[in-house]
Design a protein around this motif. Structure first.
Motif, PDB file in Angstrom:
ATOM      1  N   GLU A 135       0.836  -1.199   0.000  1.00  0.00           N
ATOM      2  CA  GLU A 135       0.000   0.000   0.000  1.00  0.00           C
ATOM      3  C   GLU A 135       0.872   1.250   0.000  1.00  0.00           C
ATOM      4  O   GLU A 135       1.829   1.356   0.782  1.00  0.00           O
ATOM      5  N   ARG A 196      -5.713   0.147  -0.198  1.00  0.00           N
ATOM      6  CA  ARG A 196      -6.264  -1.041   0.452  1.00  0.00           C
ATOM      7  C   ARG A 196      -7.664  -1.374  -0.051  1.00  0.00           C
ATOM      8  O   ARG A 196      -8.059  -2.539  -0.092  1.00  0.00           O
ATOM      9  N   TYR A 231      -1.431  -4.358   3.180  1.00  0.00           N
ATOM     10  CA  TYR A 231      -1.623  -3.088   3.896  1.00  0.00           C
ATOM     11  C   TYR A 231      -1.712  -3.386   5.391  1.00  0.00           C
ATOM     12  O   TYR A 231      -2.290  -4.371   5.818  1.00  0.00           O
TER      13      TYR A 231
END
Length: 875
Positions: A135, A196, A231
């Motif tokens: 992420e 995400r 993430y």
């Protein structure tokens, strides 16, 4: 086409009408633009908009045309095999037309396109498989479009899921090409910053031709490339403060969003009724049968690689308070100052696995370790507490109460600012001194008079306290040994003399209090001035001439007083007894060292002391009295003195009446009302007392009497009494025995009616009928129907009652005859049936024909049911 021809002719006419200098080229191309796939076919109509046409044609290197020199021409290509097709439609106008230019042309735009052979998407780092993306870490994707034309008219759109992320219209990969019309390979780059929310979606590129509505509309899409995004957790959800009931159960939930899935663990005060369970996407902490030990902080920790996040929730239990899990042994300690003793701080059984540290704090100083030695505590008032650090609770503390004490060196009692005997009813102060005692706030001083505990227990004060240190000398602050005094105020009465006082000092401690310390006994002597006993010595004394009377004067005092009498004439008589025979004023004096008192007595001589006569009679009435009516009785006392000492009592039979009437002087002249006042008259007068009576029916012959008494203090004369007055009571008759209001009588059977009445004088009773008949007396024999009235009369009044006699038929003889006949019939029927029964059961007939000998007796026939003879029953 015919329609367009007509429109063209009309347009030409309009152009001619506009004047001789029209400037636009009168050509129309249908369709105005050609978009055709490579290898496809098309046709275009070029039409003149004016009839003034000399020549119309299409100029092109490809295709064929239909030469129509009048107004239009058709150009077509059956199979497009060139990428760059250039064509135009031209017209030569007649000189007679109104156009400024007699020759003009319009270009026919032709676009040849080819769909891409392939549209593919790749990750510049991972190729056709992007793998896991972090992420926020940028990543570049490439979309390759192969063999597409014209490349300048395409755009590449990047999509994640169904969301457009980027659209490229100006692609620069073919700027250096010489022929832009031919098919070429095109590449589009997309710089993607992973999010995400895109995890689990797909990325793809889409190629669109920008050739207008006549061009291809359906886009061509590459394969879909899955996105897997790593993430970390950002926040914890569903974990909130919770309030539970005692005995209930509850669950704390901890969830976070992260990929790959993180690990969860809890920091809390661990008890046997708490369980932690991992669930998909999070963790649950379950509390079963909540108690007060579950109160505290519960922290959920989410671990992800090197990054951890946490969140704390507070659990409270309704109706319960958080407890610090510290135990101190002993819990409380009372001990003499300086003794060697230690105290241990520990955690309870449940808290042992949650304890982090245990220490002592004494007067802001930390003493490490769980054990505290009190002999090393040198202050008298230590503030000690055990401090523990626990998981889920944090720091909490529990105070330790220790009291050091010292008993008094001595206890003594004395009076303040006074010596010698005390005077009665005067206030004095007594003080109890307690020397060198601690702690003073636990000191109780009790005062006793004799063996009785005094209500006034005084107040304590620290003695010898310097003025500049008043705060530290406050009873509630001092812990070290001090001198203390307790002061009370006493007021001794006349009795008893020699009162004894003592004080007791006691340290009120919870554990093993030391024994109390008693002071010596302080005996006090009490003196007081004399008081003459007034109950035995009246202020005024009437005496009768010729009757000497003795006055007795008694006085109470300490020391014992000296008593003597003094007359107004100056005569002095020692002692408390004095005999008086004549009028005068005498004063009794009683004296001792404290003071003196006196009381004067006025002696008066009375001449007349009894009444001449006492009479009783009804007032305003003679003869018998009527029941339930009020009458007045008057008692006359003739020639009596002194009237203010006269008491008249009324009796009914032998009972004293509540109503004693009122006294008044009779025969008093109107002009001398003042001298007739009872409280002022001394000479003999006539007096009357009047009462109101109401006699009932049962009080005939009631007896009344009045008694006159002179209420004198010494040697009163006997009471004067009149003979009894008997009163007769009359009342009207009341019928107390009477028949029923309706009485039945049978013909031939007379009934007797009885009427009785109570009255005084005795009532006369007679019967009278509605038909005018009259029968004297209370008994009446009635033989026929009618209404009779019983009348009872005497001199006071009368009363009556009515009786209705009702004649009824006598059915008794008829009923008796019917019953007798019924009995006779029933008897006859019974006898008949019984005779039949007797004949069939009791009497039998037998035949001896063909008899058979009996085994028992061959010559005897038996008349029984089990006969041994062979007999035949005859019916």
């Amino acid at each position: 086409m015919r329609v367009w021809g007509r429109v063209a002719i009309l347009a030409a006419v309009l152009l001619n009408l506009t004047g001789p200098h029209a400037s636009s080229c009168p050509l129309e191309i249908e369709p105005p633009r050609v978009v055709v796939p490579y290898g496809g076919s098309f046709s275009v109509l070029c039409r003149a908009l004016t009839p003034m046409v000399e020549v119309i044609a299409v100029e092109a290197a490809h295709g064929k045309q239909d030469q129509n020199r009048i107004q239009n021409v058709t150009w077509s290509i059956e199979q497009v095999d060139a990428w760059d097709i250039v064509a135009s439609c031209f017209v030569n106008l007649l000189p007679s037309s109104n156009y400024t230019e007699l020759q003009c042309q319009n270009d026919i735009p032709v676009t040849v396109y080819k769909n891409p052979q392939n549209v593919t998407i790749t990750d510049t780092e991972g190729g056709s498989d992007a793998g896991d993306l972090d992420e926020g870490m940028p990543r570049e994707f490439r979309c390759d479009v192969t063999d597409v034309a014209p490349a300048e008219n395409i755009s590449v759109t990047w999509l994640i899921g169904n969301t457009t992320m980027q659209s490229n219209h100006n692609l620069n990969s073919w700027k250096d090409l010489n022929d832009k019309k031919k098919p070429r390979d095109v590449t589009s780059l997309f710089s993607y910053k992973p999010r995400r929310e895109d995890d689990g979606l797909h990325i793809r590129c889409q190629v669109n031709f920008n050739l207008g509505p006549s061009g291809p509309q359906k886009p061509q899409t590459s394969q879909r490339l899955p996105l897997r995004i790593r993430y970390p957790p950002e926040k914890i959800t569903q974990l909130e403060d919770t309030e539970l009931e005692v005995g209930s159960s509850g669950t704390l939930k901890c969830f976070s969003d992260a990929y790959p899935a993180p690990t969860y663990h809890w920091d809390y005060y661990k008890t046997g009724n708490v369980q932690v369970m991992d669930v998909p996407g999070g963790s649950h902490l379950h509390i079963n049968k909540t108690t007060d030990v579950n109160i505290g902080n519960y922290t959920c920790i989410v671990a992800y690689d090197r990054k951890n996040i946490s969140k704390m929730a507070r659990v409270t239990v309704k109706g319960a308070n958080s407890q610090c899990p510290i135990t101190i042994t002993p819990e409380r300690l009372v001990m003499p100052y300086g003794n060697q003793t230690s105290v241990l701080c520990d955690s309870n059984e449940d808290a042992s696995r949650n304890v982090i540290a245990l220490n002592w704090r004494v007067d802001h100083h930390i003493v490490p370790g769980p054990r505290l030695f009190l002999d090393k505590v040198l202050v008298w008032d230590p503030r000690a507490e055990c401090i523990g650090t626990f998981s889920g609770i944090g720091k909490c503390s529990k105070p330790f109460d220790v009291t050091f004490y010292k008993t008094a060196d001595s206890v003594s009692i004395h009076s303040i600012d006074h010596t010698g005997p005390m005077l009665a009813d005067k206030e004095y102060q007594l003080q109890c001194d307690i020397v060198n005692i601690a702690p003073v706030q636990n000191l109780t001083v009790r005062w006793y008079q004799g063996e009785d505990l005094l209500k006034d227990q005084g107040s304590l004060s620290v003695t010898g306290c310097p003025q500049q240190n008043k705060v530290e000398c406050d009873n509630q602050v001092i812990r070290s040994p001090v001198n203390v005094s307790s002061t009370i105020t006493v007021r001794l009465g006349r009795n008893p003399d020699g009162a004894q006082f003592r004080c007791v000092a006691q340290l009120a401690l919870e554990q093993q209090p030391p024994p109390p310390r008693n002071s010596s006994v302080l005996s006090l002597s009490v003196h007081y001035e004399p008081i003459i006993n007034s109950t035995k010595l009246p202020s005024r004394l009437p005496v009768f001439k010729g009757h000497p009377t003795e006055l007795v004067c008694e006085a109470d005092g300490r020391p014992a007083p000296n008593i003597h009498w003094v007359s107004k004439k100056g005569v002095r008589v020692s002692g408390g007894n004095l005999t008086v025979t004549e009028a005068g004023v005498w004063t009794c004096n009683a004296t001792n060292v404290v003071g003196s008192s006196y009381r004067a007595v006025e002696v008066t001589v009375l001449v007349k002391e009894t009444a001449d006569q006492v009479l009783i009679h009804p007032l305003g009435h003679t003869g018998p009295m009527l029941a339930d009516k009020e009458y007045k009785l008057q008692c006359d006392i003739v020639n009596v003195a002194p009237v203010q000492n006269l008491t008249v009592r009324w009796y009914q039979d032998d009972d004293l009446r509540k109503d004693q009437g009122s006294l008044r002087v009779t025969g008093c002249p109107h002009q001398n009302k003042v001298e007739c006042d009872i409280q002022g008259i001394r000479s003999p007068v006539n007096v009357s007392s009047t009462i109101t009576v109401r006699l009932g029916r049962n009080q005939d012959g009631a007896q009344f009497r009045c008694e006159a008494q002179l209420a004198l203090e010494q040697q009163p004369p006997p009471p004067m009494m009149f003979h009894r007055l008997n009163l007769s009571v009359h009342y009207k008759p009341i019928i107390n025995k009477k028949p029923e209001p309706k009485v039945p009588v049978f013909k031939g059977y007379p009934v007797e009616l009885v009427c009785e009445a109570d009255g005084r004088p005795v009532a006369d009773i007679h019967w009278s009928s509605a038909k005018g008949g009259r029968v004297s007396g209370g008994n009446l024999t009635a033989t026929e129907a009618g209404v009779w009235t019983c009348n009872a009369t005497n001199v006071v009044g009368s009363s009556c009652t009515k009786v209705e006699v009702v004649m009824k038929e006598d059915y008794l003889p008829l009923i008796a005859g019917f019953v007798a006949a019924t009995v006779l019939i029933i008897s006859a029927v019974f006898i008949f049936f019984y005779s039949i029964y007797y004949k069939n059961t009791k009497m039998r007939r037998y035949s001896l024909k063909n008899p058979k000998a009996s085994a028992l007796n061959a010559n005897v026939a038996h008349n029984s049911w089990d006969s041994q003879l062979p007999m035949t029953k005859l019916s």
